[in-house]
Design a protein around this motif. Structure first.
Motif, PDB file in Angstrom:
ATOM      1  N   SER A 264     -83.782  66.195  23.126  1.00  0.00           N
ATOM      2  CA  SER A 264     -85.176  66.090  22.673  1.00  0.00           C
ATOM      3  C   SER A 264     -85.238  66.280  21.161  1.00  0.00           C
TER       4      SER A 264
ATOM      5  N   ASP B  87     -90.181  64.656  22.690  1.00  0.00           N
ATOM      6  CA  ASP B  87     -89.704  63.300  22.972  1.00  0.00           C
ATOM      7  C   ASP B  87     -88.283  63.411  23.542  1.00  0.00           C
TER       8      ASP B  87
ATOM      9  N   SER C 160     -85.942  59.203  22.498  1.00  0.00           N
ATOM     10  CA  SER C 160     -85.505  58.544  21.269  1.00  0.00           C
ATOM     11  C   SER C 160     -84.044  58.831  20.931  1.00  0.00           C
TER      12      SER C 160
ATOM     13  N   VAL D 250     -88.926  55.603  23.963  1.00  0.00           N
ATOM     14  CA  VAL D 250     -89.555  56.473  22.975  1.00  0.00           C
ATOM     15  C   VAL D 250     -90.677  57.270  23.637  1.00  0.00           C
ATOM     16  N   ARG D 251     -90.664  58.570  23.403  1.00  0.00           N
ATOM     17  CA  ARG D 251     -91.664  59.508  23.943  1.00  0.00           C
ATOM     18  C   ARG D 251     -91.544  59.723  25.440  1.00  0.00           C
TER      19      ARG D 251
ATOM     20  N   GLN E 200     -90.923  61.748  28.610  1.00  0.00           N
ATOM     21  CA  GLN E 200     -91.060  63.183  28.839  1.00  0.00           C
ATOM     22  C   GLN E 200     -90.043  63.671  29.867  1.00  0.00           C
TER      23      GLN E 200
END
Length: 280
Positions: free
Chosen positions: A65, A91, A94, A119-120, A122
Protein backbone atom coordinates in the motif's frame (compact mmCIF):
# COMPACT_ATOMS: atom_id res chain seq x y z
CA UNK A 1 -17.91 -17.49 -14.48
CA UNK A 2 -15.10 -19.44 -16.12
CA UNK A 3 -15.16 -23.21 -16.18
CA UNK A 4 -13.18 -24.87 -13.39
CA UNK A 5 -10.18 -27.10 -13.97
CA UNK A 6 -10.92 -30.20 -16.01
CA UNK A 7 -9.80 -32.51 -13.20
CA UNK A 8 -12.49 -32.68 -10.48
CA UNK A 9 -10.00 -34.06 -7.97
CA UNK A 10 -7.16 -31.53 -8.02
CA UNK A 11 -7.93 -28.05 -6.78
CA UNK A 12 -6.38 -25.10 -8.58
CA UNK A 13 -6.05 -22.65 -5.68
CA UNK A 14 -5.23 -19.05 -6.61
CA UNK A 15 -2.76 -17.94 -3.93
CA UNK A 16 -3.86 -14.51 -2.63
CA UNK A 17 -5.86 -14.44 -5.85
CA UNK A 18 -4.02 -14.57 -9.18
CA UNK A 19 -1.30 -12.33 -7.78
CA UNK A 20 0.93 -12.70 -10.82
CA UNK A 21 -1.76 -10.79 -12.75
CA UNK A 22 -3.19 -8.39 -10.15
CA UNK A 23 -2.32 -6.90 -6.75
CA UNK A 24 -2.52 -9.66 -4.15
CA UNK A 25 -5.39 -10.06 -1.69
CA UNK A 26 -7.64 -7.66 -3.58
CA UNK A 27 -10.92 -8.41 -5.28
CA UNK A 28 -9.15 -7.64 -8.57
CA UNK A 29 -6.78 -10.56 -7.93
CA UNK A 30 -9.70 -12.78 -6.95
CA UNK A 31 -11.49 -11.85 -10.18
CA UNK A 32 -8.40 -12.71 -12.22
CA UNK A 33 -8.16 -16.08 -10.50
CA UNK A 34 -11.77 -16.73 -11.36
CA UNK A 35 -11.28 -15.64 -14.95
CA UNK A 36 -8.34 -17.99 -15.56
CA UNK A 37 -10.15 -21.04 -14.21
CA UNK A 38 -9.05 -21.45 -10.59
CA UNK A 39 -11.32 -23.63 -8.46
CA UNK A 40 -10.95 -21.37 -5.44
CA UNK A 41 -8.84 -18.55 -4.08
CA UNK A 42 -6.77 -18.19 -0.95
CA UNK A 43 -6.70 -15.04 1.18
CA UNK A 44 -5.04 -13.89 4.39
CA UNK A 45 -6.91 -12.55 7.40
CA UNK A 46 -5.79 -10.12 10.08
CA UNK A 47 -7.59 -8.07 12.71
CA UNK A 48 -7.47 -4.28 12.75
CA UNK A 49 -7.15 -2.03 15.79
CA UNK A 50 -10.96 -1.78 15.92
CA UNK A 51 -11.35 -5.58 15.64
CA UNK A 52 -12.41 -5.80 12.03
CA UNK A 53 -11.21 -8.68 9.84
CA UNK A 54 -9.31 -7.43 6.81
CA UNK A 55 -7.61 -9.25 3.94
CA UNK A 56 -3.87 -8.45 4.11
CA UNK A 57 -0.88 -10.80 4.17
CA UNK A 58 2.03 -8.92 5.76
CA UNK A 59 2.14 -7.77 9.37
CA UNK A 60 2.87 -4.27 8.04
CA UNK A 61 1.11 -2.20 5.41
CA UNK A 62 4.21 -0.82 3.70
CA UNK A 63 4.82 -3.42 0.94
CA UNK A 64 1.36 -3.49 -0.63
CA UNK A 65 0.00 0.00 0.00
CA UNK A 66 0.94 3.69 -0.02
CA UNK A 67 0.81 3.90 3.78
CA UNK A 68 4.19 5.64 3.98
CA UNK A 69 2.81 8.61 2.05
CA UNK A 70 -0.59 8.73 3.76
CA UNK A 71 0.63 8.09 7.31
CA UNK A 72 4.36 9.02 7.29
CA UNK A 73 4.57 9.21 11.08
CA UNK A 74 3.07 5.80 11.89
CA UNK A 75 6.17 3.66 11.26
CA UNK A 76 6.43 0.58 11.24
CA UNK A 77 2.84 0.68 9.92
CA UNK A 78 1.62 -2.49 11.61
CA UNK A 79 -1.80 -3.67 10.44
CA UNK A 80 -3.11 -4.21 13.95
CA UNK A 81 -2.36 -0.58 14.87
CA UNK A 82 -4.66 0.85 12.19
CA UNK A 83 -8.44 1.03 12.19
CA UNK A 84 -10.43 -0.21 9.24
CA UNK A 85 -11.36 3.38 8.32
CA UNK A 86 -7.67 4.28 8.18
CA UNK A 87 -6.87 1.25 6.05
CA UNK A 88 -9.71 2.27 3.74
CA UNK A 89 -7.76 5.44 2.92
CA UNK A 90 -4.91 3.44 1.41
CA UNK A 91 -4.22 2.41 -2.19
CA UNK A 92 -3.46 -1.33 -2.37
CA UNK A 93 -3.12 -1.49 -6.14
CA UNK A 94 -0.71 1.07 -7.58
CA UNK A 95 2.40 -0.67 -6.20
CA UNK A 96 1.73 -3.64 -8.52
CA UNK A 97 2.49 -1.64 -11.68
CA UNK A 98 5.61 -0.09 -10.16
CA UNK A 99 7.07 -3.36 -8.92
CA UNK A 100 5.72 -5.90 -11.45
CA UNK A 101 6.48 -8.61 -8.85
CA UNK A 102 6.24 -11.57 -11.23
CA UNK A 103 7.37 -9.87 -14.43
CA UNK A 104 4.01 -10.39 -16.09
CA UNK A 105 3.52 -6.73 -17.01
CA UNK A 106 6.87 -6.68 -18.80
CA UNK A 107 5.90 -9.94 -20.51
CA UNK A 108 2.74 -8.31 -21.89
CA UNK A 109 0.40 -10.53 -19.88
CA UNK A 110 -1.41 -7.68 -18.10
CA UNK A 111 -3.57 -5.29 -20.11
CA UNK A 112 -3.22 -1.52 -19.69
CA UNK A 113 -6.92 -1.34 -18.90
CA UNK A 114 -6.39 -3.79 -16.03
CA UNK A 115 -3.46 -1.79 -14.70
CA UNK A 116 -5.57 1.36 -14.73
CA UNK A 117 -8.30 -0.43 -12.78
CA UNK A 118 -5.84 -1.48 -10.06
CA UNK A 119 -5.26 2.10 -8.93
CA UNK A 120 -6.98 2.70 -5.57
CA UNK A 121 -7.83 -0.95 -5.03
CA UNK A 122 -8.78 -1.44 -1.39
CA UNK A 123 -7.97 -4.23 1.01
CA UNK A 124 -11.34 -5.99 1.29
CA UNK A 125 -12.94 -6.94 4.55
CA UNK A 126 -13.69 -10.61 5.12
CA UNK A 127 -17.36 -9.86 4.54
CA UNK A 128 -16.64 -8.32 1.14
CA UNK A 129 -14.37 -11.21 0.15
CA UNK A 130 -16.97 -13.79 1.16
CA UNK A 131 -19.74 -11.92 -0.66
CA UNK A 132 -17.64 -11.85 -3.85
CA UNK A 133 -16.98 -15.58 -3.51
CA UNK A 134 -20.65 -16.36 -2.94
CA UNK A 135 -21.87 -14.17 -5.79
CA UNK A 136 -19.68 -16.13 -8.22
CA UNK A 137 -20.54 -19.58 -6.88
CA UNK A 138 -16.88 -20.00 -5.96
CA UNK A 139 -14.87 -21.33 -3.02
CA UNK A 140 -12.27 -19.79 -0.73
CA UNK A 141 -9.46 -20.77 1.63
CA UNK A 142 -9.26 -18.36 4.57
CA UNK A 143 -5.82 -18.29 6.18
CA UNK A 144 -5.81 -16.79 9.67
CA UNK A 145 -2.52 -14.94 10.10
CA UNK A 146 -0.68 -14.70 13.39
CA UNK A 147 0.93 -11.35 12.71
CA UNK A 148 0.80 -9.39 15.94
CA UNK A 149 -1.49 -7.51 18.24
CA UNK A 150 -2.27 -10.72 20.15
CA UNK A 151 -5.92 -10.94 19.15
CA UNK A 152 -8.13 -13.15 21.29
CA UNK A 153 -8.45 -16.47 19.37
CA UNK A 154 -12.03 -16.90 20.57
CA UNK A 155 -12.95 -13.46 19.25
CA UNK A 156 -11.28 -14.09 15.87
CA UNK A 157 -13.02 -17.44 15.46
CA UNK A 158 -16.36 -16.01 16.57
CA UNK A 159 -16.17 -13.19 14.02
CA UNK A 160 -15.19 -15.47 11.14
CA UNK A 161 -17.90 -18.01 11.89
CA UNK A 162 -20.57 -15.33 12.30
CA UNK A 163 -19.89 -14.06 8.78
CA UNK A 164 -19.67 -17.55 7.30
CA UNK A 165 -22.94 -18.61 8.89
CA UNK A 166 -24.74 -15.38 8.01
CA UNK A 167 -23.89 -15.99 4.36
CA UNK A 168 -24.60 -19.73 4.60
CA UNK A 169 -21.12 -20.52 3.25
CA UNK A 170 -19.99 -23.39 5.47
CA UNK A 171 -19.70 -25.69 2.46
CA UNK A 172 -17.76 -23.12 0.40
CA UNK A 173 -14.85 -22.41 2.73
CA UNK A 174 -11.71 -24.00 4.06
CA UNK A 175 -10.00 -22.28 7.00
CA UNK A 176 -6.28 -22.77 7.48
CA UNK A 177 -3.58 -21.51 9.83
CA UNK A 178 -0.12 -22.20 11.21
CA UNK A 179 -1.58 -21.37 14.61
CA UNK A 180 -3.14 -24.61 15.81
CA UNK A 181 -5.00 -22.79 18.57
CA UNK A 182 -7.23 -21.23 15.92
CA UNK A 183 -7.88 -24.63 14.36
CA UNK A 184 -8.74 -26.20 17.72
CA UNK A 185 -11.09 -23.32 18.54
CA UNK A 186 -12.79 -23.66 15.15
CA UNK A 187 -13.38 -27.36 15.67
CA UNK A 188 -14.80 -26.70 19.14
CA UNK A 189 -17.11 -23.93 17.93
CA UNK A 190 -18.21 -25.48 14.63
CA UNK A 191 -17.13 -29.09 13.91
CA UNK A 192 -18.59 -28.97 10.39
CA UNK A 193 -16.29 -26.19 9.15
CA UNK A 194 -13.40 -27.67 7.16
CA UNK A 195 -9.93 -26.74 8.39
CA UNK A 196 -6.42 -27.17 7.01
CA UNK A 197 -3.11 -27.37 8.87
CA UNK A 198 -0.30 -25.25 7.42
CA UNK A 199 3.28 -26.47 7.85
CA UNK A 200 6.60 -25.18 6.50
CA UNK A 201 8.61 -28.21 7.67
CA UNK A 202 7.73 -31.91 7.33
CA UNK A 203 5.67 -33.13 10.29
CA UNK A 204 6.75 -36.53 11.61
CA UNK A 205 3.16 -37.77 11.96
CA UNK A 206 0.77 -35.59 9.93
CA UNK A 207 -2.04 -38.14 10.22
CA UNK A 208 -1.92 -37.88 14.02
CA UNK A 209 -1.76 -34.09 13.91
CA UNK A 210 -4.81 -33.80 11.66
CA UNK A 211 -6.74 -36.34 13.72
CA UNK A 212 -6.01 -34.43 16.93
CA UNK A 213 -7.17 -31.15 15.39
CA UNK A 214 -10.10 -32.62 13.50
CA UNK A 215 -8.67 -31.07 10.33
CA UNK A 216 -9.58 -32.24 6.84
CA UNK A 217 -6.54 -30.97 4.93
CA UNK A 218 -2.77 -30.86 5.20
CA UNK A 219 -1.05 -27.85 3.63
CA UNK A 220 2.71 -28.44 3.40
CA UNK A 221 5.15 -26.01 1.86
CA UNK A 222 6.59 -27.51 -1.33
CA UNK A 223 9.91 -28.17 0.42
CA UNK A 224 8.05 -29.99 3.20
CA UNK A 225 6.00 -32.19 0.88
CA UNK A 226 6.55 -35.95 1.11
CA UNK A 227 4.76 -38.14 -1.44
CA UNK A 228 4.34 -40.88 1.16
CA UNK A 229 2.09 -38.57 3.20
CA UNK A 230 -0.58 -38.67 0.50
CA UNK A 231 -1.63 -42.30 0.95
CA UNK A 232 -1.26 -41.94 4.71
CA UNK A 233 -3.66 -39.02 4.87
CA UNK A 234 -6.04 -40.32 2.21
CA UNK A 235 -6.63 -43.38 4.38
CA UNK A 236 -8.20 -41.18 7.01
CA UNK A 237 -10.17 -39.10 4.52
CA UNK A 238 -7.90 -36.04 4.49
CA UNK A 239 -6.60 -34.05 1.53
CA UNK A 240 -3.12 -32.75 0.68
CA UNK A 241 -2.77 -29.24 -0.79
CA UNK A 242 0.80 -28.11 -1.55
CA UNK A 243 2.05 -24.52 -1.59
CA UNK A 244 3.37 -22.47 -3.28
CA UNK A 245 4.04 -23.85 -6.78
CA UNK A 246 4.61 -21.65 -9.82
CA UNK A 247 6.47 -23.70 -12.42
CA UNK A 248 4.84 -26.09 -14.84
CA UNK A 249 7.17 -29.06 -14.33
CA UNK A 250 6.68 -29.07 -10.56
CA UNK A 251 2.92 -28.80 -11.04
CA UNK A 252 3.02 -31.82 -13.35
CA UNK A 253 5.10 -33.79 -10.85
CA UNK A 254 2.69 -33.05 -8.02
CA UNK A 255 -0.35 -33.92 -10.11
CA UNK A 256 1.18 -37.27 -10.98
CA UNK A 257 2.07 -37.81 -7.31
CA UNK A 258 -1.63 -37.59 -6.46
CA UNK A 259 -1.95 -34.34 -4.53
CA UNK A 260 -5.46 -32.99 -4.04
CA UNK A 261 -4.68 -29.33 -4.62
CA UNK A 262 -1.97 -26.85 -5.50
CA UNK A 263 -1.65 -23.26 -4.30
CA UNK A 264 -0.16 -21.10 -7.05
CA UNK A 265 0.44 -17.48 -8.01
CA UNK A 266 -0.03 -18.65 -11.62
CA UNK A 267 -3.45 -20.35 -11.70
CA UNK A 268 -3.49 -19.67 -15.44
CA UNK A 269 -0.53 -22.05 -15.80
CA UNK A 270 -2.03 -24.70 -13.55
CA UNK A 271 -5.28 -24.57 -15.52
CA UNK A 272 -3.37 -25.50 -18.67
CA UNK A 273 -1.47 -28.25 -16.84
CA UNK A 274 -4.67 -29.82 -15.55
CA UNK A 275 -6.23 -29.64 -19.01
CA UNK A 276 -3.26 -31.33 -20.68
CA UNK A 277 -4.01 -34.79 -22.14
CA UNK A 278 -0.71 -36.17 -20.83
CA UNK A 279 -1.81 -35.63 -17.21
CA UNK A 280 -3.66 -38.64 -15.84
Amino acid sequence: MSSPSTSPHILNIAHRGARSLAPENTLAAARKGLDVGADMWELDLQMTADEELVVIHDSTLKRTSNVREVFPNRKPWLVHEFTLDEIRLLDFGSWFKKQDPFGQIAAGMVAESDLASYVRQQAPTLGEALTFTQEHGWRVNLEIKDSGGNPDPDQVVKKILALVEDLDMVDSILISSYNQTYLAKLREAHPHVATGVLVSKPHPHPETLLRQLGARAYHPRLSAFRPADIALLHRQGCRVHVWNVNDRKTMQRLVRAGVDGIFTDFPQVLTSVLASPDIS
